[in-house]
Design an enzyme around this catalytic site. Structure first.
Site, PDB file in Angstrom:
ATOM      1  N   ARG A  33       1.109  -1.210   0.543  1.00 32.69           N
ATOM      2  CA  ARG A  33      -0.107   0.172   0.038  1.00 32.69           C
ATOM      3  C   ARG A  33       0.688   0.924   0.297  1.00 32.69           C
ATOM      4  NH1 ARG A  33      -3.343  -2.645  -1.314  1.00 32.69           N
ATOM      5  NH2 ARG A  33      -5.434  -3.292  -0.947  1.00 32.69           N
ATOM      6  N   GLU A  71      -4.278   8.094  -4.384  1.00 29.94           N
ATOM      7  CA  GLU A  71      -3.963   7.396  -6.166  1.00 29.94           C
ATOM      8  C   GLU A  71      -5.935   7.840  -6.587  1.00 29.94           C
ATOM      9  OE1 GLU A  71      -3.823   2.785  -5.749  1.00 29.94           O
ATOM     10  OE2 GLU A  71      -1.863   2.712  -5.193  1.00 29.94           O
ATOM     11  N   HIS A 131      -1.147   1.159 -10.011  1.00 33.70           N
ATOM     12  CA  HIS A 131      -2.157   0.341  -8.820  1.00 33.70           C
ATOM     13  C   HIS A 131      -2.677  -1.228  -9.746  1.00 33.70           C
ATOM     14  CE1 HIS A 131      -4.175  -0.855  -4.546  1.00 33.70           C
ATOM     15  NE2 HIS A 131      -3.718  -1.759  -5.364  1.00 33.70           N
TER      16      HIS A 131
END
Length: 337
Positions: free
Chosen positions: A242, A271, A290
């Site tokens: 993360r 993000e 991601h």
């Protein structure tokens, strides 16, 4: 219009195929949202108010939203992580949370190794050099990368994904493996010759450090300025965990100062990553949006697992991958079916 012959109402958000939606529709009245926007948020909240189940990817659920969903029994997130959900509040209300581990282990490990290869061999930087027309002669040592085989790989968090990354390194590239974990991993040590280290020792010894820990209070900014200063200046950092496991500002400074040779990042503090982030302008940084589990096969398997969890839970049976089953069973006095 709701089908009153069906006992359940489900709200589904993103990532579900037609066959999966059809499966849910066999047992429930389903309200499907491809995305939640300002335009349809009121409709989403209206559907949630009478829902027994909620399923989807990147679910946004707050305690305030829970207060408006009195019938909710099960939340099936299409992800391994559930730090985006108010787990304590859900547990207190006896609402079951299910996630989707295991099915994305190998794919996410592939992503990690792709970042390892890209950072070590400078693949993105040199590919861009060719695309931009700057390859006009034989490359010099200024363009050389660094070998992967034989380098020491440090795995911070040797869970399922961390172990899969370690296997790729040890068996495919003859890499000595170091790892950190709350407990020792005898199987990993026996199969791969992996050695357990403290975080500080691992950072000081590893040529490549790969982060695969869950995000929580204990891992927030686990890799901070002090940790980065303890790494080899020739080392690379890869993060598939993360974004907030890493102090991003400290990482940027470490890269600028040459405290670290390179970084491969699939996750970020915010993000999507802002286009003006200093990370996007650094030639020694590989950034991806991601994509850890982003393959057709894996995302479909994750969604199917979430559907199975939801269907089984609403039927009063034990779901395959519950997160807080103890709280759910205690509150609902549910027995294994």
């Amino acid at each position: 219009m709701a089908d009153n012959t069906k006992p359940w109402r489900i709200v589904a958000v993103r990532r579900l195929s037609k066959p999966q939606l059809d499966t849910l529709s066999e047992i429930a009245d389903v309200s499907y949202f491809e995305d939640i926007t300002t335009t349809n948020r009121a409709d989403f909240m209206s559907a949630l108010a009478t829902a027994h189940g909620l399923i989807g990817g990147k679910l946004e659920l707050t305690e305030a939203m829970l207060a408006e969903a009195p019938l909710l029994q099960v939340v099936a997130t299409i992800s391994v992580g559930y730090d985006h959900l108010p787990l304590e509040a859900l547990s207190q209300r006896g609402i079951l949370v299910c996630n989707t581990p295991d099915v994305l282990t190998e794919t996410t490990a592939d992503t990690a190794f792709a970042l390892i290869m890209a950072t070590q061999r400078r693949l993105v930087e040199l590919s861009n050099m060719v695309r931009e027309g700057h390859w006009s002669a034989h490359i010099s040592s200024a363009h050389f990368g660094t070998d992967v085989h034989g380098k020491t790989l440090g795995i911070v968090g040797a869970g399922r994904i961390g172990a899969a990354i370690a296997k790729r390194g040890a068996l495919g590239f003859s890499m000595p493996i170091l790892y950190t974990a709350g407990t020792s991993k005898p199987a990993l040590e026996q199969e791969l010759g992996a050695q357990r280290r403290s975080l500080e020792a691992l950072l000081s010894e590893a040529d490549i450090v790969c982060l695969s820990v869950p995000y929580n209070d204990d891992t927030h900014h686990l890799i901070n300025a002090a940790a980065l200063a303890g790494m080899k200046p020739t080392a690379a950092l890869v993060n598939i965990a993360r974004g907030k496991v890493v102090d991003e500002d400290a990482l940027i400074q470490a890269l600028r100062r040459g405290q670290l040779r390179a970084a491969g990042l699939d996750v970020f503090s915010q993000e999507p990553l802002q286009a003006d982030s200093p990370l996007t302008a650094m030639h020694n940084v590989v950034v991806t949006p991601h994509i850890g589990s982003a393959t057709h096969e894996t995302r479909d398997a994750m969604a199917q697992l979430a559907v199975d969890n939801l269907v089984q839970a609403l039927a009063g049976k034990g779901p395959r991958t519950p997160v807080n089953e103890r709280h759910w069973r205690r509150t609902n006095n549910t027995q294994e079916g």
